[in-house]
Scaffold this active site. Structure first.
Site, short mmCIF file in Angstrom:
data_model
loop_
_atom_site.label_atom_id
_atom_site.label_comp_id
_atom_site.label_asym_id
_atom_site.label_seq_id
_atom_site.Cartn_x
_atom_site.Cartn_y
_atom_site.Cartn_z
N LYS A 162 31.19 -19.50 0.82
CA LYS A 162 29.90 -18.57 0.71
C LYS A 162 30.36 -18.30 -0.86
O LYS A 162 29.80 -17.61 -1.59
CB LYS A 162 30.56 -17.45 1.74
CG LYS A 162 29.68 -17.28 2.62
CD LYS A 162 27.83 -18.15 2.76
CE LYS A 162 27.76 -18.04 4.37
NZ LYS A 162 26.00 -18.19 3.78
N TYR A 188 35.14 -20.08 6.30
CA TYR A 188 33.75 -20.12 5.70
C TYR A 188 33.56 -18.93 4.54
O TYR A 188 32.63 -19.30 3.61
CB TYR A 188 33.46 -18.96 6.62
CG TYR A 188 31.82 -18.08 7.28
CD1 TYR A 188 30.50 -18.54 7.03
CD2 TYR A 188 32.49 -16.75 6.22
CE1 TYR A 188 29.94 -17.78 7.27
CE2 TYR A 188 30.35 -15.86 6.58
CZ TYR A 188 29.60 -16.90 6.80
OH TYR A 188 28.23 -16.25 6.71
#
Ligand code: NAP
Length: 253
Positions: A165, A161
């Site tokens: 990002k 994740y």
């Protein structure tokens, strides 16, 4: 800056990916309230997306549901072509759709990496690649990409994740450099801990632990993010591009 109607985004056409729930819903409501005709994207939760549209219309805004998977380039291209065929333009793109699949690194499967990168990072590429064709011709566009505090701070259990990002930040800055000459501003917002379905499974102890580290003493709400996004796409932010705006109550400075 304001149009004769007094609404700052009157006449603008906006697309919010992942507009069915959480932060995306709050952004869709806010953009529509400011006058933009807002396409509300979702992938599977039609009921939640319909509720977003009900809220939009209940507050006097206008919009439409638009289902597609952001990780599917052809589907994204068709959907955005559909918007421009119907409305003649696309002015505002909010790349908000995202998922988390958390696990400690030694247990993380390659499929998890692929899933998270395909939706969170390739999804942003797909939507930008499709929408900028039209924005370049218009010589006007505003793109906001949803990154996260963990892109900068890192987090246990969030290797995939936070990598996705962090990739969004590089994409945002490079695109801002390329598209600035066409009057297209590209910025990212990096929320901290925001109360949505994404964070609902975190237990009270975990929530308390995070809150203790937030100088403002509370977790964030989707509206905390939506207000900043509405500002960034408004005429008041015409000279802001290539930036990452942190919305985290001071959790990370
Ligand atoms: P959420 O409540 O879990 O909502 C996720 C949204 O993304 C839903 O609308 C979902 O649609 C949509 N979506 C998921 N996969 C998709 C796909 N393949 N194609 C199209 N849409 C898809 O999440 P949230 O908390 O509002 O988060 C929104 C964004 O903010 C995400 O990018 C997230 O990473 C980021 N963020 C959140 C936090 C936080 O604390 N909540 C912090 C930092 C950053 P369906 O309803 O159809 O499933």
């Amino acid at each position: 800056m304001e149009t004769p109607s007094g609404k700052s985004l009157d006449g603008k056409i906006a697309l919010v990916t992942g507009g069915s729930r959480g932060i995306g819903r709050a952004i869709a409501v806010e953009l529509a309230r400011a006058g933009a005709f807002t396409f509300i994207n979702y992938v599977r939760n039609e009921e939640a997306a319909s509720e977003t549209l009900r809220i939009v219309e209940g507050r006097g805004g206008r919009g439409r549901l638009l289902s597609f998977d952001v990780s599917d380039f052809d589907a994204v291209q068709d959907a955005i072509r559909g918007i421009t065929d119907e409305k003649g333009r696309i002015d505002i793109l909010i790349n908000n759709a995202g998922i988390t699949l958390n696990n400690i690194f030694v247990r993380t499967k390659p499929e998890t990496w692929d899933n998270v990168i395909n939706i969170n990072l390739k999804g942003v590429f797909n939507c930008c690649r499709s929408a900028t064709r039209y924005m370049m011709k218009q010589r006007w566009g505003r793109i906001i990409n949803m990154t996260s505090v963990v892109a900068l701070s890192g987090n246990v259990g969030q290797v995939c994740y936070s990598a996705s990002k962090a990739g969004i930040i590089g994409l945002t800055k490079s695109l801002a450099r390329e598209l600035g000459p066409r009057n297209i501003c590209v910025n990212a917002v990096a929320p901290g801990f925001i109360e949505t379905d994404m964070t609902v499974s975190i237990d009270d102890a975990g929530r308390e632990k995070v809150t203790d580290r937030i100088p403002l003493g509370r977790t964030g709400t989707p509206d905390d993010v939506a207000g900043v996004v509405a500002f960034l796409v408004s005429g008041r932010a015409d000279y802001i591009t290539g930036q990452v705006i942190h919305i985290n109550g001071g959790l990370y400075m």
